[in-house]
Design an enzyme around this catalytic site. Structure first.
Site, PDB file in Angstrom:
ATOM      1  N   SER A   1      -9.406   0.935   3.261  1.00 21.25           N
ATOM      2  CA  SER A   1      -8.632   1.815   2.405  1.00 21.25           C
ATOM      3  C   SER A   1      -7.560   1.091   1.591  1.00 21.25           C
ATOM      4  O   SER A   1      -7.069   1.645   0.617  1.00 21.25           O
ATOM      5  CB  SER A   1      -7.943   2.885   3.254  1.00 21.25           C
ATOM      6  OG  SER A   1      -7.065   2.283   4.186  1.00 21.25           O
TER       7      SER A   1
ATOM      8  N   SER B   1      -9.239  -1.713   7.326  1.00 21.78           N
ATOM      9  CA  SER B   1      -8.703  -1.323   6.014  1.00 21.78           C
ATOM     10  C   SER B   1      -7.972  -2.418   5.247  1.00 21.78           C
ATOM     11  O   SER B   1      -7.721  -2.267   4.064  1.00 21.78           O
ATOM     12  CB  SER B   1      -7.780  -0.104   6.160  1.00 21.78           C
ATOM     13  OG  SER B   1      -8.543   1.065   6.223  1.00 21.78           O
TER      14      SER B   1
ATOM     15  N   LYS C   1       0.855  -1.193   0.000  1.00 16.53           N
ATOM     16  CA  LYS C   1       0.000   0.000   0.000  1.00 16.53           C
ATOM     17  C   LYS C   1       0.891   1.244   0.000  1.00 16.53           C
ATOM     18  O   LYS C   1       1.983   1.231   0.576  1.00 16.53           O
ATOM     19  CB  LYS C   1      -0.857  -0.065   1.275  1.00 16.53           C
ATOM     20  CG  LYS C   1      -1.957   0.960   1.420  1.00 16.53           C
ATOM     21  CD  LYS C   1      -2.727   0.670   2.721  1.00 16.53           C
ATOM     22  CE  LYS C   1      -3.855   1.631   2.984  1.00 16.53           C
ATOM     23  NZ  LYS C   1      -4.618   1.243   4.210  1.00 16.53           N
TER      24      LYS C   1
END
Lengths: 493, 485, 109
Positions: free
Chosen positions: A154, A178, A79
């Site tokens: 996310s 997330s 990420k």
């Protein structure tokens, strides 16, 4: 050889045995990303040069008869809020759009040290604030199972990339779900380990006491292997526990015979999407047939107060951790006639709308009066929630409950029905509040091809046992296949 | 109407660690090129986390114990939020609700009497960076821009907060001096106001006629003991004047202007600042359990007040002398090393207070830089005791030892004094020389005309002067008599 | 039991200052609504008896040792300064610092 269909463990084994090289595996995955990522926008930065270099190094180690590490030649993505040495780390925000760290996050370093090859960075909600991966400056990521739906967030880019077969392992960060919610939405396996299991060093923080790194994979064997690599103490993060970790892979292979597993009751199941209720029944059934005892459990304090508690803690901390972005030392800078004007203009231009609003809400919560009357009580309730779980896990080995109350949302729901999305954190944020290990496990797909899933939670630092449970359920349900992104448009539309 | 002034002090001591409080940057920042003692942690680079310096905790506990505080286990750090150019994270990590040491005291001696000042608490915190303002006077006012140096940012501080137990500037100064002495004794801090390793914020109010506390004013920017004294005197007078004229005081922070000799209101709405303190979850609680504290307590050196008491008792010297000798630990250590050579304590004390002090003052150096080892000074004092050297000679010898950085033996030689006393044949030689030049006196004595013995004493005195005191007067007397007969 | 508190515009203006964030006035309502929604969710917490509960603290298996006091020089200093937006020689350069800054900012995009 369709390398992208192999698991991480298969890739590593082949590399070690000399059946194929890390470079071959890397090239195949890079190629797949280049051909197909245009459809889902899961990768925001590719670092081909460094990846090829790392892969060659692994191949060299193998050729020289050295141990190339347990994840030799396994290509992975992280990420874009993980700091990566020499690779742009943006948090998908204008604020950091051209920031290049000079160090690797500990999690990234541990993966590299284990022989894994970092290919690049994945899309996310700006500063991890969101659950749809739509607020990124690089544009939204689409769900590889259905292009009309969001991948969750996310860490939507990481989950989508694993589902699309761009890599067998991707890393995400999980503050309130997330890692796990996008894993659920994209039909892959995602884990948030116990707080303190994996170092947070090098993760651009959302909330210090909630953030935890987690692996996303297509099967629990790879997940356990990733945990063996990722978990461990770190002198750069003293909230990371110093205890000696067990072998997660070994534990994952143990059965659950004689174990007592609770299924959560006492929540509004009616308002949930039906296939997700069925998924829980299915998972419980698998456990029963594997020799576990199934009981019911209620968690009244948790179910009533977790969401409020989560928002207090997460937003309060976010307002504090994002204060360092002042336009001076790194990140977006705007000139101002005074120091404060420089701060305000830099922050206003650098942060997106949602981030700014969350900072404001968080700041409000911590101001005089609200802090004493709301924030402090919330931290006490947080302790009560942790206590409620500790009490539960005195009697049972694990808990099965939903991870998200809904199947993947249609695109644009954030604008239409934001409340529904906030409530989506109700189940996922609990593990962060109490610091518990939690796995979002795929247990099959609906008729329309949408993934269904359950959340497995275990006692604090019971990560290994939880992986064992996940492994048993996965054996019965089957590990999810790679999304059919070659067929443009995904499933049914 | 006489109102009593009530003073409380906050003392920031920079702890003497090798590295900063939360990162491994060197603490040796004074004079360093700007922004060289920095790292990702103290520059608040995204993803970095604070890592607590073990030694800083130890030093905090040490000074806490020295101040008779209780040490608290598992205390927490908080974040104190405000945006400013010298604060990279936009929050300062400090201890707020749960300081590591609470409830102590320190005894001071001021206005001719001993007084106990209570310590409210001691806590640990990080320092901010430094701003450079390109104005003629280096001050912020009028600067069109400022430059930021983070070398000091993250330095470990311990803030010692007193109760408002002081009632005069003299007491405040005595309190600061006592804390500074303690910090130096424990080697916890340099405690230098000039370099900023000791900083003081002053809180002062006037008690109301009913005894209740009046409006409190905080004074900042007091950078020396002298300015603290002046600022207090000014501020107490100002507050009295305002009240005498029927005015009201406002709770505020005032800056001391050392040039103008006045305090000025900062005019900021300090009361409205909201620092939004809350627990710093990037750091674990600070464990400082009983076993840990016990070990540190056992390692503590003798406290200055203990040393003072012992010196007075053990060495039979006056309190005034002991005070001077124990003011600095190094001086006390030097003195004791002297004494341990076998020199009489009272004499050592005298030499230390007079000769050594004078030399240190003349050379503007500290006892640590005094070139004569204590054992040598001890031996020198013994020589005087044994009358091998006169006082005058010994002072000359010491001066040579300091100036030429030579040993006692060498200095004695350089002073033209033979090793030891002038005695026997050497002394007879001197006497013969004197007799030769004073034949008239010799004849007077030999002829029996020195009825009162005045001439003999005259000759003996000349011998003593010639030998510069290195001869034993008794031997001189007997030899002179013998050689006259 | 404390009375329900409601965040208002006045406090929000202060908060905009504390957090160095600008917000167009037309968006005040939305932020206030969201803050107050969180606060209303929290009102329910008052029904819990938390008088004997301490604020949340971690369960730790083994606490890591504290850092040893050994200095390390950071090699990345020059590169970091090169990337910094407001470098001025060895320093960082900031505009005029004024004690109280009432610069009102509209939400810039």
């Amino acid at each position: 050889m369709e390398f992208h269909k192999l698991s991480a463990l298969e890739i590593a084994e082949g590399v070690k045995k000399g059946s194929w090289t890390a470079s071959e595996v890397l090239s195949a995955h890079l190629e797949r990303i280049k051909i197909f990522d245009g459809q889902i926008n899961s990768v925001v930065t590719l670092s081909e040069e460094s990846a090829h270099r790392d892969a060659k190094e692994t191949d060299k180690a193998v050729a020289e008869g050295k141990d190339p590490g347990p994840l030799a030649g396994v290509p992975f993505l992280v990420k874009d809020n993980f700091c990566t040495d020499g690779i742009r780390t943006t948090c998908c925000s204008k604020m950091l759009s051209d920031w290049i760290p000079d160090y690797d996050a500990t999690a990234v370093k541990r993966m590299k040290d284990a022989g894994a090859v970092l290919m690049g960075k994945t899309n996310m909600d700006e500063f991890a604030m969101g659950s749809t991966t739509e607020s990124s400056i690089f544009g939204p990521t689409l769900n590889p199972r259905d292009f009309n739906r969001v991948p969750g967030g996310s860490s939507g880019g990481s989950a989508a990339a694993v589902a699309a077969g761009f890599c067998p392992i991707a890393l995400g960060s999980d503050t309130g779900g997330s890692v796990r919610q996008p894993s659920a939405f994209c039909g892959v396996q995602g884990m948030k380990p116990s707080y303190g299991q994996i170092s947070r060093y090098g993760i651009v923080a959302y909330a210090s006491s909630l953030d935890q790194v987690g692996p996303i994979t297509r099967n629990t064997g790879d997940m356990a292997a990733a945990m063996d690599v990722l978990a461990g103490p770190d002198p750069n993060d003293t909230t990371c526990d110093a205890y000696e970790r067990p072998s997660f892979s070994q534990a994952a292979a143990e059965g659950i015979k004689g174990k007592k597993i609770a299924v959560l009751t006492g929540y509004d199941a009616e308002s949930m999407d039906r296939p997700l209720i069925e998924a829980i029944e299915k998972a419980a059934g698998y456990c029963r047939s594997a020799g576990a005892e199934i009981v019911e459990a209620e968690l009244p304090i948790t179910m009533k107060h977790a969401v409020a508690c989560y928002y207090m803690v997460a937003l309060g901390d976010a307002s504090s951790k994002l204060a360092c972005f002042d336009g001076m030392r790194y990140g977006h800078h705007a000139d101002g006639r005074s120091l404060v004007e420089m701060y305000k203009r830099s922050r206003n231009q650098g942060f997106g709308k949602e981030v700014r609003k969350r900072i404001l809400i968080g700041t409000c919560i911590l101001t005089r009066g609200y802090y004493e009357n709301y924030y402090v009580p919330a931290t006490k309730v947080r302790q009560m929630i942790a206590d409620e779980y500790a009490e539960l896990f005195k009697g049972v080995d694990a808990l099965i409950c939903p991870i998200s109350p809904a199947l993947p949302y249609k695109k644009g729901l954030v604008e239409e029905d934001p409340v529904r999305i906030y409530l989506g954190d109700a189940f996922s944020s609990i593990a962060n509040l109490a610091g518990l290990p939690s796995i979002s496990l795929n247990v099959g797909f609906t008729e329309e091809g949408l993934p269904t899933n359950v959340q497995l939670m275990g006692p604090r630092f019971g990560d290994a046992g939880l992986l064992g449970l996940a492994h048993v359920i996965e054996n019965k349900a089957g590990s999810p296949p790679i999304a059919d992104i070659e067929k443009k448009g995904g499933c049914r539309e | 109407m006489k109102r009593e002034s009530v003073i409380g002090l906050e003392i920031h001591l920079q702890l003497k660690t090798k590295t900063k409080l939360f990162c491994s940057c060197s603490s040796d920042y004074i004079g360093a090129t700007p922004n060289t003692n920095v790292c990702p942690v103290c520059l608040a680079v995204p993803g970095t986390l604070p890592i607590l310096n073990d030694h800083a905790v130890e030093l905090g506990v040490k000074i806490g114990l020295g101040l008779h505080c209780s040490i608290c286990d598992n205390t927490r750090f908080h974040r104190k939020h405000y945006f400013y150019a010298d604060l990279p994270k936009a929050y300062q990590i400090t201890q707020y609700e749960h300081p590591i040491a609470v409830g102590g005291y320190v005894d001071i001696f001021a206005d001719g009497k001993e007084k106990r000042i209570r310590i409210h608490h001691l806590h640990l915190e990080e320092d901010a960076g430094k701003l450079v303002h390109p104005t003629a006077d280096g001050r912020l006012t009028g600067a069109s821009y400022s430059l930021v140096d983070y070398n000091r940012g993250g330095m470990p501080l311990s803030e010692i907060v007193s109760e408002p137990d002081m009632n005069s500037a003299e007491e405040a100064i005595a309190y600061i001096t006592q804390i500074r002495q303690l910090a130096r004794y424990l080697e916890v801090s340099d405690g230098e106001m000039e370099s900023g390793s000791l900083r003081v914020d002053v809180n002062v109010s006037l008690s109301n006629p009913d005894g209740s506390l009046g409006t409190r004013v905080e004074i900042k920017n007091v950078n020396s003991l002298r300015s603290i004294e002046r600022a207090l005197e000014y501020e107490i007078a100002r507050q009295n004047k305002v009240l005498d004229e029927g005015g009201h005081l406002v709770q505020e922070t005032r800056l001391w202007d050392d040039v103008a000799g006045v305090t000025r209101s900062m005019r900021s709405k300090e009361g409205e600042r909201d620092y939004r303190y809350y627990v710093e979850m990037d750091l674990a609680p600070i464990s400082a359990g009983p076993e840990y504290v016990r070990k540190i307590r056992e390692s503590l050196p003798e406290m200055p007040w203990e040393k003072l008491e012992r010196f007075t008792r053990e060495y039979s010297i006056s309190r005034e002398e002991s005070l001077q000798l124990t003011e600095q630990k190094e001086t006390a250590d030097y003195f004791e090393a002297c004494v341990s050579e076998g020199a009489p304590a009272a004499k050592c004390a005298n030499w230390m207070r007079m000769e050594v002090q004078r030399i240190l003052r003349d050379l503007s150096i500290g006892i640590n830089d005094f070139p004569v080892p204590p054992a040598e000074l001890g031996k020198l004092i013994i020589k005087v005791e044994k009358r091998e050297l006169s006082n005058t000679q010994a002072k000359d010898v010491l001066a040579v030892m300091v100036e030429k950085k030579v040993s006692l033996k060498e200095a004695v030689r350089l002073c033209g004094i033979s090793d030891g006393r002038i005695t026997g044949p050497a002394l007879e030689e001197v006497i013969r020389k004197i007799f030769a030049s004073e034949q008239e006196a010799v004849e007077t004595i030999k002829s029996g005309n020195d009825k009162k013995g005045a001439k003999v004493k005259f000759l003996q005195g000349l011998v003593m002067r010639e030998t510069r005191g290195s001869a034993d007067p008794a031997e001189v007397a007997s030899l002179v008599n013998c050689m006259l007969n | 039991m404390i009375k329900k508190m409601e965040m208002d515009e006045e406090r929000l203006r202060e908060v905009l200052g504390f957090s160095c964030i600008g917000l167009p006035e037309k968006e005040y309502a939305e932020v206030l609504d969201r803050v107050n929604a969180v606060l209303r969710m929290c009102d329910d917490m008052q029904e819990l008896d938390s008088s004997n509960v301490s604020p949340f603290e971690w369960d730790v298996m083994k606490a890591p040792a504290r850092r040893q006091d050994r200095a390390v020089v950071w090699e990345g200093r020059d590169r970091f300064l090169d990337q910094a937006p407001v470098r001025d020689g060895d320093f960082f350069h900031v505009p005029r610092i004024i004690a109280r800054d009432d610069v009102e900012m509209e939400g810039e995009e």
